[in-house]
Enzyme design. Structure first.
Site, PDB file in Angstrom:
ATOM      1  N   SER A 138       0.757  -1.066  -0.108  1.00 26.50           N
ATOM      2  CA  SER A 138       0.082   0.092   0.043  1.00 26.50           C
ATOM      3  C   SER A 138       0.843   1.198   0.017  1.00 26.50           C
ATOM      4  O   SER A 138       1.495   1.358   0.864  1.00 26.50           O
ATOM      5  CB  SER A 138      -0.962  -0.013   1.255  1.00 26.50           C
ATOM      6  OG  SER A 138      -1.509   1.309   1.180  1.00 26.50           O
ATOM      7  N   HIS A 184      -1.489  -1.310  -3.898  1.00 30.24           N
ATOM      8  CA  HIS A 184      -2.733  -1.087  -3.611  1.00 30.24           C
ATOM      9  C   HIS A 184      -2.636   0.785  -3.214  1.00 30.24           C
ATOM     10  O   HIS A 184      -1.769   1.335  -2.714  1.00 30.24           O
ATOM     11  CB  HIS A 184      -2.653  -1.645  -2.151  1.00 30.24           C
ATOM     12  CG  HIS A 184      -4.187  -1.571  -1.229  1.00 30.24           C
ATOM     13  ND1 HIS A 184      -5.007  -2.346  -1.745  1.00 30.24           N
ATOM     14  CD2 HIS A 184      -4.467  -0.562  -0.392  1.00 30.24           C
ATOM     15  CE1 HIS A 184      -6.127  -1.760  -0.962  1.00 30.24           C
ATOM     16  NE2 HIS A 184      -5.833  -0.963  -0.034  1.00 30.24           N
ATOM     17  N   MET A 217      -9.040   8.461   0.008  1.00 31.76           N
ATOM     18  CA  MET A 217      -9.763   8.780   1.169  1.00 31.76           C
ATOM     19  C   MET A 217     -10.303  10.349   1.088  1.00 31.76           C
ATOM     20  O   MET A 217      -9.504  11.169   0.656  1.00 31.76           O
ATOM     21  CB  MET A 217      -8.986   8.981   2.508  1.00 31.76           C
ATOM     22  CG  MET A 217      -8.288   7.513   2.890  1.00 31.76           C
ATOM     23  SD  MET A 217      -7.272   7.419   4.208  1.00 31.76           S
ATOM     24  CE  MET A 217      -6.511   5.821   4.052  1.00 31.76           C
ATOM     25  N   HIS A 261      -8.856   1.384  -3.684  1.00 33.28           N
ATOM     26  CA  HIS A 261      -9.498   0.998  -2.641  1.00 33.28           C
ATOM     27  C   HIS A 261     -10.244   2.697  -2.119  1.00 33.28           C
ATOM     28  O   HIS A 261      -9.597   3.381  -1.838  1.00 33.28           O
ATOM     29  CB  HIS A 261      -8.482   0.699  -1.472  1.00 33.28           C
ATOM     30  CG  HIS A 261      -9.450   0.320  -0.185  1.00 33.28           C
ATOM     31  ND1 HIS A 261      -8.821   0.364   1.050  1.00 33.28           N
ATOM     32  CD2 HIS A 261     -10.847   0.645   0.193  1.00 33.28           C
ATOM     33  CE1 HIS A 261      -9.784   0.016   2.130  1.00 33.28           C
ATOM     34  NE2 HIS A 261     -10.975   0.282   1.389  1.00 33.28           N
ATOM     35  N   MET A 298     -12.349   4.719  -0.058  1.00 30.87           N
ATOM     36  CA  MET A 298     -12.902   4.908   0.926  1.00 30.87           C
ATOM     37  C   MET A 298     -13.593   6.373   1.064  1.00 30.87           C
ATOM     38  O   MET A 298     -13.148   7.434   1.631  1.00 30.87           O
ATOM     39  CB  MET A 298     -11.709   5.346   2.155  1.00 30.87           C
ATOM     40  CG  MET A 298     -11.388   3.541   2.630  1.00 30.87           C
ATOM     41  SD  MET A 298      -9.672   3.698   3.495  1.00 30.87           S
ATOM     42  CE  MET A 298      -8.676   3.527   1.858  1.00 30.87           C
ATOM     43  N   GLY A 349      -4.930  -3.999   6.440  1.00 29.61           N
ATOM     44  CA  GLY A 349      -4.556  -3.202   7.948  1.00 29.61           C
ATOM     45  C   GLY A 349      -3.980  -4.105   8.834  1.00 29.61           C
ATOM     46  O   GLY A 349      -4.379  -5.110   9.231  1.00 29.61           O
ATOM     47  N   GLY A 350      -2.902  -3.465   9.172  1.00 32.16           N
ATOM     48  CA  GLY A 350      -1.966  -3.989  10.053  1.00 32.16           C
ATOM     49  C   GLY A 350      -1.447  -5.782   9.905  1.00 32.16           C
ATOM     50  O   GLY A 350      -0.985  -6.070  10.869  1.00 32.16           O
ATOM     51  N   GLY A 385       1.156  -1.914   4.216  1.00 29.27           N
ATOM     52  CA  GLY A 385       1.695  -0.656   4.099  1.00 29.27           C
ATOM     53  C   GLY A 385       2.890  -0.500   4.887  1.00 29.27           C
ATOM     54  O   GLY A 385       4.045  -0.591   4.497  1.00 29.27           O
TER      55      GLY A 385
HETATM   56  C1  DX5 Z   1      -6.184   1.592   5.816  1.00 30.30           C
HETATM   57  C2  DX5 Z   1      -5.922   1.781   4.404  1.00 30.30           C
HETATM   58  C3  DX5 Z   1      -4.885   0.518   4.085  1.00 30.30           C
HETATM   59  C4  DX5 Z   1      -3.486   0.855   4.898  1.00 30.30           C
HETATM   60  C5  DX5 Z   1      -2.955   0.029   5.252  1.00 30.30           C
HETATM   61  O1  DX5 Z   1      -7.379   2.687   5.818  1.00 30.30           O
HETATM   62  O2  DX5 Z   1      -7.158   0.901   3.700  1.00 30.30           O
HETATM   63  O3  DX5 Z   1      -4.640   0.120   3.011  1.00 30.30           O
HETATM   64  O4  DX5 Z   1      -2.891   1.450   3.799  1.00 30.30           O
HETATM   65  O5  DX5 Z   1      -1.602   0.046   6.067  1.00 30.30           O
HETATM   66  P1  DX5 Z   1      -1.024  -0.796   6.960  1.00 30.30           P
HETATM   67  O6  DX5 Z   1      -0.808  -1.960   6.599  1.00 30.30           O
HETATM   68  O7  DX5 Z   1      -0.058   0.251   7.640  1.00 30.30           O
HETATM   69  O8  DX5 Z   1      -1.940  -0.863   8.214  1.00 30.30           O
HETATM   70 ZN    ZN Z   2      -6.658   0.125   1.788  1.00 30.37          ZN
END
Ligand code: DX5
Ligand code: ZN
Length: 218
Positions: free
Chosen positions: A8, A33, A37, A66, A68, A176-177, A197
């Site tokens: 990401s 990715h 936002m 993605h 959001m 995420g995470g 990410g």
């Molecule tokens: C969060 C995003 C993720 C984010 C993940 O809202 O959708 O794609 O980049 O980041 P990490 O891997 O650091 O949790």
């Molecule tokens: Zn994402």
């Protein structure tokens, strides 16, 4: 299906974005990715079309976009034109989800729906057969670097069960995470696309971190 890795770029160095895209090009990563936002659906703003266009110019891997954002239908064509191969919309943002999914497919993109941590996977029962991918949020959307929510394993089991009945070829993405410590367990629980990410971009050896997520058992 062997699992895929989607680094990401939310965690990339935006002042050196071309360098970071080249890093992914040369890595074992499969997709890029791209988190969009809008400051409405989530409390943060990331980046828009000029940045996605610039990424596309250098990317040699599929852009996994993605969204959001509220009312994503307004911008689906723009993201297709900006180079999206997959488009993910949020279940929580789409009152006419079936129409939105058909539109993404008409544009020629993989159609994907994301569910927030509080949204039961079973709500996808009547749409899952139409989808190319489901994205399970394992943090609340809006920020990188958050703590992984443990209930995600149970949700991956739920979507895997649903998919085996209604759509065996479904991509199941977790976002995420994700890191080297939980990746194997996530794949075992049913995920076949891992977004990462922070665990990639904060690593001293970024390509090595991607390879580590890809080759889980040596
Ligand atoms: C969060 C995003 C993720 C984010 C993940 O809202 O959708 O794609 O980049 O980041 P990490 O891997 O650091 O949790
Ligand atoms: Zn994402």
């Amino acid at each position: 299906m062997n699992h895929l890795i989607a680094p990401s770029i939310l965690a990339a160095d935006f002042a050196n974005l071309q360098r970071d895209i080249e890093m992914i090009n040369e890595s074992d990563g499969d997709w890029i990715h791209v988190d969009i936002m809008d400051g409405m659906f989530v409390p943060n703003i990331s980046f828009g079309f000029p940045v996605v266009n610039a990424v596309k110019k250098h990317a040699r891997k599929d852009l996994d976009v993605h969204l959001m954002i509220v009312d994503p239908d307004r911008y689906l064509k723009n993201f297709k034109d900006a180079g999206a191969a997959s488009i993910t919309v949020h279940y929580e943002a789409c009152p006419n989800l079936h129409r939105t999914v058909q539109y993404i497919k008409e544009l020629g993109c993989r159609a994907s729906v994301a569910v927030n941590p509080h949204t039961p996977v079973l709500l996808l029962d009547d749409i899952v057969a139409d989808l190319d991918m489901v994205l399970i949020m394992s943090v609340n959307p809006g920020f990188g670097g958050q703590k992984f929510i443990q209930n995600t394993y149970k949700k991956l089991g739920d979507i895997r069960t649903l998919a085996s009945e209604k759509n065996p070829g479904l991509y199941i993405e977790v976002d995420g995470g994700v890191d080297a410590a939980n990746a194997a367990k996530l794949v075992e629980a049913g995920a076949n696309v891992l977004v990462a990410g922070n665990s990639v971009f904060s690593a001293a050896d970024q390509k090595g971190a991607i390879t580590g997520l890809k080759r889980l058992r040596g």
